[in-house]
Design a protein around this motif. Structure first.
Motif, short mmCIF file in Angstrom:
data_model
loop_
_atom_site.label_atom_id
_atom_site.label_comp_id
_atom_site.label_asym_id
_atom_site.label_seq_id
_atom_site.Cartn_x
_atom_site.Cartn_y
_atom_site.Cartn_z
N ASP A 132 0.75 -0.78 0.13
CA ASP A 132 -0.11 -0.02 0.03
C ASP A 132 1.13 1.03 0.36
OD1 ASP A 132 -1.22 2.47 0.69
OD2 ASP A 132 -3.34 0.82 0.98
N THR A 133 0.72 2.26 -0.85
CA THR A 133 1.38 3.17 -1.14
C THR A 133 1.17 4.30 -0.23
OG1 THR A 133 0.26 4.71 -2.72
CG2 THR A 133 1.52 3.02 -3.39
N THR A 134 0.55 4.51 0.72
CA THR A 134 0.76 4.61 1.33
C THR A 134 0.71 4.78 3.16
OG1 THR A 134 -2.32 4.83 2.75
CG2 THR A 134 -1.77 6.19 0.78
N THR A 135 0.66 3.45 3.49
CA THR A 135 1.89 2.35 4.33
C THR A 135 3.17 2.04 4.38
OG1 THR A 135 -0.12 0.72 4.21
CG2 THR A 135 -1.08 2.36 5.53
N ASP A 136 3.07 1.90 3.29
CA ASP A 136 4.78 1.60 2.65
C ASP A 136 3.98 -0.03 2.97
OD1 ASP A 136 6.31 0.78 1.07
OD2 ASP A 136 7.85 1.63 2.89
#
Length: 118
Positions: free
Chosen positions: A32-36
């Motif tokens: 997830d690019t928002t949380t890595d």
């Protein structure tokens, strides 16, 4: 949840459902690019010469000595949005992947992609 680095070590290992039915082989991890954090995996399914990659959420996944167990049944995963073996998930297809599993979808910051292959 386990670190994405460790999940990459599971590439090629079995992915099984809650009933221990083999779904396929782990091909890649998408964060997830928002949380890595690891969010989805692609699983190689199909018959010889007709393989494709389907997406399955990693939330709640566990590891066994020889497999990654996901929370979703084999039939549901097999019907999930897919890409060709050498394909790439297009940004416009991301909402369908989340919707297939009844998960909420919101694009990343400033409309960026939500999933990235690691």
């Amino acid at each position: 949840m386990f670190p994405a680095e460790n999940l990459r070590d599971w590439r090629g290992e079995n992915v099984i459902d809650p009933d221990d039915d083999k779904i396929g082989d782990l091909e890649a991890v998408y964060v997830d690019t928002t949380t890595d954090e690891p969010a989805f995996a692609t699983v190689r399914v199909g018959m010889i010469g007709r393989h494709r990659l389907v997406f399955v959420p990693l939330a709640g996944a566990t590891v066994t000595p020889k497999a990654v167990r996901v929370r979703y049944e084999k039939k549901l995963v097999g019907a999930a949005p897919s890409i060709d073996m050498d394909g790439e998930l297009e940004a416009g297809a991301e909402p369908a992947v989340f919707a297939h599993y009844g998960l909420p979808y919101q694009p990343g910051l400033t409309g960026a992609r939500r999933l990235a292959r690691r």
